[in-house]
Scaffold this motif. Structure first.
Motif, PDB file in Angstrom:
ATOM      1  N   SER A   1       0.834  -1.196   0.000  1.00  0.00           N
ATOM      2  CA  SER A   1       0.000   0.000   0.000  1.00  0.00           C
ATOM      3  C   SER A   1       0.870   1.248   0.000  1.00  0.00           C
ATOM      4  O   SER A   1       2.062   1.205   0.315  1.00  0.00           O
ATOM      5  CB  SER A   1      -0.904   0.011   1.232  1.00  0.00           C
ATOM      6  OG  SER A   1      -0.128   0.224   2.417  1.00  0.00           O
ATOM      7  N   LEU A   2       0.255   2.364  -0.335  1.00  0.00           N
ATOM      8  CA  LEU A   2       0.972   3.633  -0.313  1.00  0.00           C
ATOM      9  C   LEU A   2       1.537   3.908   1.072  1.00  0.00           C
ATOM     10  O   LEU A   2       2.680   4.361   1.211  1.00  0.00           O
ATOM     11  CB  LEU A   2       0.026   4.757  -0.738  1.00  0.00           C
ATOM     12  CG  LEU A   2       0.563   6.185  -0.673  1.00  0.00           C
ATOM     13  CD1 LEU A   2       1.794   6.351  -1.541  1.00  0.00           C
ATOM     14  CD2 LEU A   2      -0.525   7.181  -1.091  1.00  0.00           C
ATOM     15  N   GLU A   3       0.765   3.608   2.106  1.00  0.00           N
ATOM     16  CA  GLU A   3       1.228   3.848   3.470  1.00  0.00           C
ATOM     17  C   GLU A   3       2.411   2.950   3.817  1.00  0.00           C
ATOM     18  O   GLU A   3       3.378   3.397   4.452  1.00  0.00           O
ATOM     19  CB  GLU A   3       0.077   3.625   4.455  1.00  0.00           C
ATOM     20  CG  GLU A   3      -0.992   4.700   4.447  1.00  0.00           C
ATOM     21  CD  GLU A   3      -1.896   4.652   3.194  1.00  0.00           C
ATOM     22  OE1 GLU A   3      -2.574   5.658   2.917  1.00  0.00           O
ATOM     23  OE2 GLU A   3      -1.911   3.603   2.507  1.00  0.00           O
ATOM     24  N   GLU A   4       2.355   1.690   3.413  1.00  0.00           N
ATOM     25  CA  GLU A   4       3.474   0.770   3.680  1.00  0.00           C
ATOM     26  C   GLU A   4       4.733   1.216   2.946  1.00  0.00           C
ATOM     27  O   GLU A   4       5.832   1.183   3.496  1.00  0.00           O
ATOM     28  CB  GLU A   4       3.091  -0.650   3.254  1.00  0.00           C
ATOM     29  CG  GLU A   4       2.029  -1.285   4.119  1.00  0.00           C
ATOM     30  CD  GLU A   4       1.516  -2.587   3.527  1.00  0.00           C
ATOM     31  OE1 GLU A   4       1.142  -3.474   4.313  1.00  0.00           O
ATOM     32  OE2 GLU A   4       1.487  -2.724   2.279  1.00  0.00           O
ATOM     33  N   PHE A   5       4.547   1.644   1.712  1.00  0.00           N
ATOM     34  CA  PHE A   5       5.698   2.029   0.898  1.00  0.00           C
ATOM     35  C   PHE A   5       6.359   3.297   1.436  1.00  0.00           C
ATOM     36  O   PHE A   5       7.585   3.399   1.474  1.00  0.00           O
ATOM     37  CB  PHE A   5       5.262   2.233  -0.559  1.00  0.00           C
ATOM     38  CG  PHE A   5       6.362   2.063  -1.556  1.00  0.00           C
ATOM     39  CD1 PHE A   5       6.750   0.806  -1.987  1.00  0.00           C
ATOM     40  CD2 PHE A   5       7.028   3.158  -2.076  1.00  0.00           C
ATOM     41  CE1 PHE A   5       7.770   0.635  -2.917  1.00  0.00           C
ATOM     42  CE2 PHE A   5       8.045   3.008  -3.002  1.00  0.00           C
ATOM     43  CZ  PHE A   5       8.427   1.741  -3.422  1.00  0.00           C
ATOM     44  N   THR A   6       5.553   4.261   1.861  1.00  0.00           N
ATOM     45  CA  THR A   6       6.134   5.497   2.399  1.00  0.00           C
ATOM     46  C   THR A   6       6.826   5.248   3.731  1.00  0.00           C
ATOM     47  O   THR A   6       7.779   5.946   4.076  1.00  0.00           O
ATOM     48  CB  THR A   6       5.061   6.588   2.565  1.00  0.00           C
ATOM     49  OG1 THR A   6       3.979   6.078   3.354  1.00  0.00           O
ATOM     50  CG2 THR A   6       4.543   7.037   1.225  1.00  0.00           C
ATOM     51  N   GLU A   7       6.364   4.264   4.464  1.00  0.00           N
ATOM     52  CA  GLU A   7       7.009   3.954   5.741  1.00  0.00           C
ATOM     53  C   GLU A   7       8.359   3.280   5.543  1.00  0.00           C
ATOM     54  O   GLU A   7       9.307   3.504   6.297  1.00  0.00           O
ATOM     55  CB  GLU A   7       6.100   3.048   6.589  1.00  0.00           C
ATOM     56  CG  GLU A   7       6.691   2.674   7.934  1.00  0.00           C
ATOM     57  CD  GLU A   7       5.792   1.749   8.736  1.00  0.00           C
ATOM     58  OE1 GLU A   7       6.240   1.251   9.785  1.00  0.00           O
ATOM     59  OE2 GLU A   7       4.638   1.512   8.314  1.00  0.00           O
ATOM     60  N   GLN A   8       8.476   2.450   4.502  1.00  0.00           N
ATOM     61  CA  GLN A   8       9.664   1.617   4.336  1.00  0.00           C
ATOM     62  C   GLN A   8      10.694   2.178   3.364  1.00  0.00           C
ATOM     63  O   GLN A   8      11.830   1.711   3.324  1.00  0.00           O
ATOM     64  CB  GLN A   8       9.239   0.221   3.857  1.00  0.00           C
ATOM     65  CG  GLN A   8       8.377  -0.520   4.861  1.00  0.00           C
ATOM     66  CD  GLN A   8       7.858  -1.847   4.332  1.00  0.00           C
ATOM     67  OE1 GLN A   8       8.385  -2.376   3.351  1.00  0.00           O
ATOM     68  NE2 GLN A   8       6.837  -2.387   4.962  1.00  0.00           N
ATOM     69  N   THR A   9      10.322   3.186   2.567  1.00  0.00           N
ATOM     70  CA  THR A   9      11.228   3.734   1.552  1.00  0.00           C
ATOM     71  C   THR A   9      11.250   5.263   1.671  1.00  0.00           C
ATOM     72  O   THR A   9      10.494   5.845   2.458  1.00  0.00           O
ATOM     73  CB  THR A   9      10.777   3.343   0.131  1.00  0.00           C
ATOM     74  OG1 THR A   9       9.656   4.165  -0.252  1.00  0.00           O
ATOM     75  CG2 THR A   9      10.400   1.870   0.055  1.00  0.00           C
ATOM     76  N   PRO A  10      12.090   5.945   0.882  1.00  0.00           N
ATOM     77  CA  PRO A  10      12.145   7.415   0.948  1.00  0.00           C
ATOM     78  C   PRO A  10      10.929   8.134   0.374  1.00  0.00           C
ATOM     79  O   PRO A  10      10.848   9.356   0.468  1.00  0.00           O
ATOM     80  CB  PRO A  10      13.395   7.758   0.130  1.00  0.00           C
ATOM     81  CG  PRO A  10      14.180   6.513   0.078  1.00  0.00           C
ATOM     82  CD  PRO A  10      13.184   5.402   0.080  1.00  0.00           C
TER      83      PRO A  10
END
Length: 372
Positions: free
Chosen positions: A267-276
């Motif tokens: 998800s967008l939220e997961e991706f923003t948490e784990q990447t820049p």
């Protein structure tokens, strides 16, 4: 500190309208984006190199040469120049010519690319990717520094009494960044030559890149180019900006969800948490980007990806207005204030020329002292 943007030049359908730009429209949009980058006060514009749909930048030096006549201050770079499948002689000549046209506002980032079929298209074997990168750059490095080159290697025909033309502007070769997302051999290569290392950490967690960058810093010092802290590091990043965070998330979500690379995954939220990736307000982008220094140490260049996933040109230009007005001035002030005086700024033609002149003067003085 140098701030800029990079593009991969993808031709992607806008998921909110169903419209796909033509190749012509996408190429012209990349030019408009580069011009906007200079207008809003960015330092660098970099383009990728791809030879397959849905990408259009198959000839980066053609685009950058055109942009040399459209801009005055912008450093024109690549976010990938394929050192594995391009002839190093052609790279040497193309970028030296570009140097002259742009009055030195040129550098390049070498990489192996992420498209396997490109190797046989250009007569190479993907299984030789690392050896190709090492041998081809060894030749490129010499071509820019030696008037006459005799050379023989594994992957191209020998050279006998060859002179690459034109010679680099002011006898100062373009600065080279070595880009990698996974290969310590490339970090070692960058360290050996005292070149820059660019970690485009836009897809993976920071821990992976911490290892690569720390390895590069240690090897940079090992080869006598300076302390680990003085190594030349660049980082990638992705942002989508709106004055209000909720508006940014709502507007960007369909583009993220349908992006060719990471769509239909986390998800967008997961991706923003784990990447820049940062999707939000200018302050959120500032806060997250400042953490990069905490993780990786002082660095010299920050490039953002902003025109991917089918975003229309109008939206990208609006993003750049916000980036230039509300984000970059704060980041520039904060990061420059925190950087110790012993850590160099981002390389430019002028700084490289000054360093060369200082070294030549020092060498002359030592020679004269030895004769006295």
């Amino acid at each position: 500190m140098q701030f800029g943007i990079f593009t991969v030049g993808d031709v992607t359908t806008d998921p909110t309208t169903g419209r796909t730009p033509t190749e012509h429209e996408r190429i012209k949009a990349m030019v408009a984006i580069a011009r906007k980058a200079e207008e809003v006060g960015l330092d660098v514009f970099a383009t990728g190199e791809h030879h397959n749909p849905p990408f259009v930048p198959s000839s980066p030096t053609t685009m950058l040469g055109y942009l040399a006549g459209q801009t005055e201050k912008l450093i024109l770079s690549t976010s990938t120049t394929l050192i594995t499948t391009n002839d190093p002689v052609k790279i040497a000549e193309d970028f030296a010519m570009l140097q002259h046209l742009a009055d030195g506002r040129v550098d390049l980032m070498l990489g192996r690319g992420n498209t396997g079929p490109v190797y046989p298209w250009f007569g190479q074997d993907i299984r030789q990717g690392i050896p190709l990168a090492i041998e081809n750059y060894a030749l490129l490095h010499r071509l820019w520094r030696e008037e006459v080159v005799d050379w023989e290697g594994q992957f191209r025909t020998p050279l006998q009494s060859f002179t690459s033309t034109p010679r680099p502007l002011d006898d100062v070769p373009p600065f080279v960044w070595h880009g990698s997302i996974r290969s310590p051999e490339i970090a070692e290569q960058a360290a050996y030559y005292g070149d820059g290392f660019f970690a485009n950490h836009i897809f993976w967690p920071k821990e992976h890149f911490l290892r690569l960058i720390d390895f590069y810093r240690q090897r940079f010092a090992h080869y006598g180019h300076g302390t680990p802290e003085q190594a030349i590091v660049g980082l990638g990043g992705q942002v989508f900006l709106r004055p209000n965070s909720q508006d940014a998330v709502a507007e960007f979500r369909p583009y993220f969800d349908n992006a060719p690379v990471y769509g239909h995954g986390p998800s967008l939220e997961e991706f923003t948490e784990q990447t820049p990736l940062t999707v939000g307000s200018p302050q959120e982008v500032i806060d997250k980007t400042l953490t990069f220094r905490e993780h990786f140490g002082d660095y010299q260049r920050q490039l953002f990806l902003m025109d991917h996933a089918g975003l229309p040109l109008k939206t990208v230009l609006e993003q750049l207005d916000l980036l230039g007005a509300e984000v970059i001035p704060v980041l520039r002030k904060e990061l420059d204030a925190m950087r110790p005086a012993t850590v160099p700024d981002g390389p430019t033609h002028q700084s490289l020329l000054a360093a060369q002149q200082t070294a030549e003067k020092s060498g002359t003085e030592e020679m004269e002292a030895s004769r006295a």
